[in-house]
Design an enzyme around this catalytic site. Structure first.
Site, PDB file in Angstrom:
ATOM      1  N   ASN A 106       0.801  -1.229   0.000  1.00  0.00           N
ATOM      2  CA  ASN A 106       0.000   0.000   0.000  1.00  0.00           C
ATOM      3  C   ASN A 106       0.831   1.275   0.000  1.00  0.00           C
ATOM      4  OD1 ASN A 106      -2.305  -1.482   0.087  1.00  0.00           O
ATOM      5  ND2 ASN A 106      -2.834  -1.011   2.214  1.00  0.00           N
ATOM      6  N   LYS A 108      15.751 -17.292 -30.355  1.00  0.00           N
ATOM      7  CA  LYS A 108      15.058 -16.199 -31.043  1.00  0.00           C
ATOM      8  C   LYS A 108      14.663 -16.714 -32.416  1.00  0.00           C
ATOM      9  CE  LYS A 108      16.049 -13.249 -27.694  1.00  0.00           C
ATOM     10  NZ  LYS A 108      15.190 -12.367 -26.908  1.00  0.00           N
ATOM     11  N   LYS A 121      11.794 -14.538 -30.512  1.00  0.00           N
ATOM     12  CA  LYS A 121      11.200 -14.666 -29.187  1.00  0.00           C
ATOM     13  C   LYS A 121      10.022 -15.621 -29.234  1.00  0.00           C
ATOM     14  CE  LYS A 121      11.026 -10.685 -26.529  1.00  0.00           C
ATOM     15  NZ  LYS A 121      11.602 -10.907 -25.208  1.00  0.00           N
ATOM     16  N   LYS A 181      17.714 -21.406 -23.081  1.00  0.00           N
ATOM     17  CA  LYS A 181      16.475 -21.143 -22.354  1.00  0.00           C
ATOM     18  C   LYS A 181      15.342 -20.745 -23.298  1.00  0.00           C
ATOM     19  CE  LYS A 181      15.777 -16.839 -20.533  1.00  0.00           C
ATOM     20  NZ  LYS A 181      15.497 -15.794 -21.525  1.00  0.00           N
ATOM     21  N   ASN A 182      14.144 -21.112 -22.919  1.00  0.00           N
ATOM     22  CA  ASN A 182      12.952 -20.547 -23.557  1.00  0.00           C
ATOM     23  C   ASN A 182      12.979 -19.046 -23.348  1.00  0.00           C
ATOM     24  OD1 ASN A 182      10.527 -23.081 -22.476  1.00  0.00           O
ATOM     25  ND2 ASN A 182      11.556 -22.873 -24.427  1.00  0.00           N
ATOM     26  N   ASP A 183      12.510 -18.306 -24.310  1.00  0.00           N
ATOM     27  CA  ASP A 183      12.322 -16.896 -24.012  1.00  0.00           C
ATOM     28  C   ASP A 183      11.112 -16.787 -23.083  1.00  0.00           C
ATOM     29  OD1 ASP A 183      13.004 -14.254 -24.042  1.00  0.00           O
ATOM     30  OD2 ASP A 183      13.284 -14.187 -26.205  1.00  0.00           O
ATOM     31  N   GLU A 184      11.070 -15.728 -22.294  1.00  0.00           N
ATOM     32  CA  GLU A 184      10.135 -15.707 -21.167  1.00  0.00           C
ATOM     33  C   GLU A 184       8.651 -15.775 -21.534  1.00  0.00           C
ATOM     34  OE1 GLU A 184      12.249 -13.260 -21.926  1.00  0.00           O
ATOM     35  OE2 GLU A 184      10.908 -11.609 -22.463  1.00  0.00           O
ATOM     36  N   HIS A 203      13.090 -15.597 -14.044  1.00  0.00           N
ATOM     37  CA  HIS A 203      13.121 -14.526 -15.044  1.00  0.00           C
ATOM     38  C   HIS A 203      12.301 -13.363 -14.496  1.00  0.00           C
ATOM     39  CE1 HIS A 203      12.898 -12.210 -18.707  1.00  0.00           C
ATOM     40  NE2 HIS A 203      13.809 -13.002 -19.235  1.00  0.00           N
ATOM     41  N   ARG A 204      12.856 -12.165 -14.606  1.00  0.00           N
ATOM     42  CA  ARG A 204      12.236 -11.041 -13.878  1.00  0.00           C
ATOM     43  C   ARG A 204      11.501 -10.076 -14.789  1.00  0.00           C
ATOM     44  NH1 ARG A 204      17.456  -7.067 -12.821  1.00  0.00           N
ATOM     45  NH2 ARG A 204      18.036  -7.075 -14.995  1.00  0.00           N
ATOM     46  N   HIS A 245      18.052 -13.163 -13.104  1.00  0.00           N
ATOM     47  CA  HIS A 245      18.668 -12.139 -13.950  1.00  0.00           C
ATOM     48  C   HIS A 245      19.025 -10.944 -13.077  1.00  0.00           C
ATOM     49  CE1 HIS A 245      17.441 -13.785 -18.031  1.00  0.00           C
ATOM     50  NE2 HIS A 245      17.011 -14.668 -17.148  1.00  0.00           N
ATOM     51  N   LYS A 298      21.578  -4.215 -23.502  1.00  0.00           N
ATOM     52  CA  LYS A 298      20.501  -3.365 -24.015  1.00  0.00           C
ATOM     53  C   LYS A 298      19.575  -2.820 -22.927  1.00  0.00           C
ATOM     54  CE  LYS A 298      17.133  -7.065 -24.974  1.00  0.00           C
ATOM     55  NZ  LYS A 298      16.480  -7.906 -25.971  1.00  0.00           N
ATOM     56  N   SER A 310      22.060 -11.241 -19.014  1.00  0.00           N
ATOM     57  CA  SER A 310      21.364 -11.349 -20.294  1.00  0.00           C
ATOM     58  C   SER A 310      20.870  -9.991 -20.743  1.00  0.00           C
ATOM     59  CB  SER A 310      20.169 -12.295 -20.099  1.00  0.00           C
ATOM     60  OG  SER A 310      19.563 -12.597 -21.324  1.00  0.00           O
TER      61      SER A 310
END
Ligand code: CAP
Ligand code: MG
Ligand code: MG
Length: 481
Positions: free
Chosen positions: A100, A152, A154, A178-181, A272-273, A306, A314, A406
C-alpha cells in the site's frame, strides 16, 4: 505524525527480531519524519489515523522509524518479522514493505533501497536448493561462465524449428539454452512437442560434441495445476540435471517461484524477472531496487535470477546496481547498497547492523557524472543515495543464487562483463548476440566459446580471432553494432 511509530536512535531494533529496511522517501506536502511515520504505520499495524482497536500486543508489532537522513531523504524502518506469514512466504513480506505504501497520496517518492534480514528470520525461509555448482557438475564446466542462449525469434518458431536452433547452438559448443520468457503453449508451437523435440536435439548435440547440455523450460502458466503439468512433462521427458524450470517470477508471481522451489528441490530454478523495470528503474521513484529484488529471490530459493548487464547490454542498468545485486546473490560476503551480506558465516555477536559503513568500491563519481549527462530522466537524488552507504548482512547457511546475465550481449561483450563482475560464477545468455551472427547460430555459438577461450588464455579477442574465423566475423559484425 504517528509518534508511536517513531523511535529515532533506538538500539532495540538490533535485537534480531526486526527486519531492517531503508527507503528513499519524498513528499508533496509533509515533513519527512511525518511521512516516515505514516509509512511505518501503513506497512505494519496501522492506517492513516491512529486506530482505537490497537492492543498492547498489536503495538509491539509496530514498525519503527529508527533513523532518518533529511538531506539524502533516507528513512530507516525496522519491521518486527513476526508480522510476516509463517512458512517462509516472500510474497507476504513484499505486501507489507512494497504494498500500500507505494500508493500513498502524500508521497512523491517511496523506493525501497535495501533490506536486511536477521538470522532468526532467515531460518524461516527456504533459500536455494539446486545451485550453479550442481549445474557445473552436471555440465563438467568450471572456472568460466556458463555460456547460454535464448532461442530467437522470441516467439514464432514451430516446435521442431525451435529444437533445430537449440541443436545449432549446442553443437556449436554452447552449454545452456532457455525458452524466451513468453514462450508457453502457443498453438503453432505446442509445449509437449517442443519438449519432445528439445530432448531429441539435446541427445543429438550431446552425441556430436561429447558434452552434456542444459535447457531451461518456462513452466509459468495460468494456474497451479497447469504449471505443475508442464513441470511434470519436462521431468518425464528429460534426463535429471539436463533441465531447469524457468518461472516468470514477477508476472506469474512469488507463489509460483516458491511452489517450484518446494516441489522440485532437485531442479535448477531460473527466475526470469520480466516486468521488474516497472518498479526497479531509477527513473521511477517508487518501488524497490534490483539488489532488493535479488535478495528476495534468494530468500525465495531461486537458483538463479537475472541481475542485468550493468549498462553493457541493451537493458537499463548500472554497475552500482547490477553488479552489487549479482554479488549479493552470489557471494559469501559482499557489499550491498546499504547492507553487506555474508551468507555462510555465523557471527559471534549479532551486531551486523550496527556495523553500518561506507564502502567505496562501487561509488564511482565519474560514472555518476556520465550518467547525469547521458540520461536526464534519471532521479539523481536517488542515484546518489543508492551509492552512499552499506550495511552488513549475515545469510547464515543459505545457499547462493547465481546471477544470470542477459540482454543485448554478444561475444564481443563477454570479457568486458567478466571484468565488470570480477567473477565468472554466472550464467550468461545471449540471444540476438548469437542468432544474428552472419553465419548463423552455430557459428554464433562458436564465436561465443572462442571469446571465452580468448579470455581464459588472457589474449585479446582480436588476437584470438586471427585463428578463429567465427570470432573474427562476430567482431566485425557486432563491433559495428
Ligand atoms: C535477452 C532476453 C532477456 C532479457 C531480460 C530478451 O535477449 O531474452 O529476456 O535479457 O532482461 O528477450 O531480451 P537478447 P534482464 O540476448 O537477444 O537481448 O536479463 O535484464 O532481466
Ligand atoms: Mg489494507
Ligand atoms: Mg527474453
Amino acid at each position: 505524525m504517528q509518534t508511536k511509530y517513531i523511535k529515532l536512535g533506538t538500539n532495540e531494533v538490533f535485537n534480531d527480531q526486526y527486519m531492517l529496511a531503508v527507503f528513499h522517501v519524498d513528499t508533496y506536502r509533509d515533513e519527512l519524519l511525518d511521512a516516515a511515520s505514516e509509512i511505518a504505520a501503513e506497512s505494519s499495524t496501522g492506517s492513516n489515523i491512529n486506530i482505537g482497536t490497537s492492543t498492547r500486543f498489536s503495538d509491539s508489532l509496530n514498525a519503527i522509524v529508527y533513523n532518518i537522513d533529511r538531506e539524502k531523504k533516507l528513512v530507516w524502518i525496522a519491521f518486527p518479522w513476526r508480522i510476516f506469514d509463517r512458512g517462509g512466504n516472500v510474497q507476504n513480506i513484499i505486501t507489507y514493505i512494497n504494498g500500500n505504501i507505494l500508493g500513498m497520496g502524500n508521497l512523491s517518492a517511496c523506493k525501497l533501497l535495501d533490506v536486511w534480514f536477521p538470522s532468526s528470520m532467515l531460518d524461516q525461509y527456504d533459500g536455494p536448493s539446486y545451485t550453479i555448482d550442481n549445474m557445473r557438475q552436471y555440465l563438467d564446466l568450471y572456472d568460466i561462465p556458463i555460456l547460454g542462449t535464448i532461442i530467437k525469434p522470441k516467439i514464432g518458431l514451430t516446435s521442431s524449428e525451435y529444437a533445430e536452433v537449440c541443436f545449432d547452438f549446442w553443437s556449436g559448443g554452447g552449454a545452456f539454452v532457455k525458452n524466451d520468457e513468453p514462450q508457453a503453449n502457443q498453438d503453432f508451437c505446442d509445449y509437449e512437442s517442443m519438449v519432445k523435440y528439445v530432448r531429441q536435439a539435446m541427445d543429438e548435440a550431446e552425441k556430436v560434441t561429447g558434452q552434456t547440455k542444459v535447457h531451461s523450460f518456462n513452466v509459468s502458466a495460468a494456474d497451479f495445476d497447469q504449471m505443475i503439468e508442464r513441470a511434470e512433462l519436462v521431468k518425464k521427458t528429460m534426463k535429471p540435471g539436463s533441465y531447469a524450470f524457468l518461472v516468470d517470477g514477477i508476472t506469474a508471481g512469488w507463489t509460483a517461484v516458491q511452489t517450484i522451489r518446494r516441489r522440485y528441490p532437485e531442479v535448477f530454478l531460473h527466475f526470469h524477472r520480466a516486468g521488474h523495470g516497472a518498479f526497479t528503474r531509477l527513473e521511477n521513484p517508487f518501488g524497490m531496487t534490483v539488489p532488493v529484488l535479488t535478495k528476495l529471490a534468494r530468500l525465495a530459493g531461486a537458483s538463479g535470477i537475472h541481475t542485468g548487464t550493468a549498462g553493457i547490454g541493451k537493458m537499463s542498468g548500472s554497475v552500482g546496481e547490477d553488479i552489487v545485486a549479482a554479488k549479493l546473490a552470489l557471494d559469501i560476503e559482499s557489499d550491498g547498497h546499504f547492507f553487506e551480506q555474508s551468507w555462510y558465516k555465523v557471527n559471534e555477536k549479532d551486531d551486523d547492523v550496527s556495523r553500518e559503513l561506507f564502502v567505496n568500491r562501487f561509488i564511482d563519481k565519474d560514472w555518476i557524472e556520465k550518467e547525469k549527462k547521458a540520461q536526464n530522466k534519471v532521479n539523481y537524488h536517488l542515484l546518489d543515495s543508492v551509492r552512499s552507504k552499506h550495511f552488513i548482512q549475515d545469510w547464515r547457511k543459505m545457499k547462493k543464487t547465481c546471477p544470470i546475465i542477459s540482454g543485448g550481449l554478444n561475444p564481443v561483450l563477454l570479457a568486458p562483463f567478466i571484468d565488470a563482475m570480477q567473477d565468472v560464477d554466472f550464467i550468461t545468455t545471449m540471444g540476438a548476440g548469437v542468432h544474428s551472427h552472419p553465419q548463423g547460430t552455430r557459428s554464433g555459438a562458436k564465436a561465443l566459446v572462442q571469446a571465452c577461450e580468448a579470455w581464459q588464455q588472457k589474449v585479446s579477442i582480436e588476437e584470438y580471432s586471427k585463428t578463429h574465423p567465427e570470432l573474427r566475423v562476430a567482431i566485425d559484425f557486432f563491433g559495428k553494432k
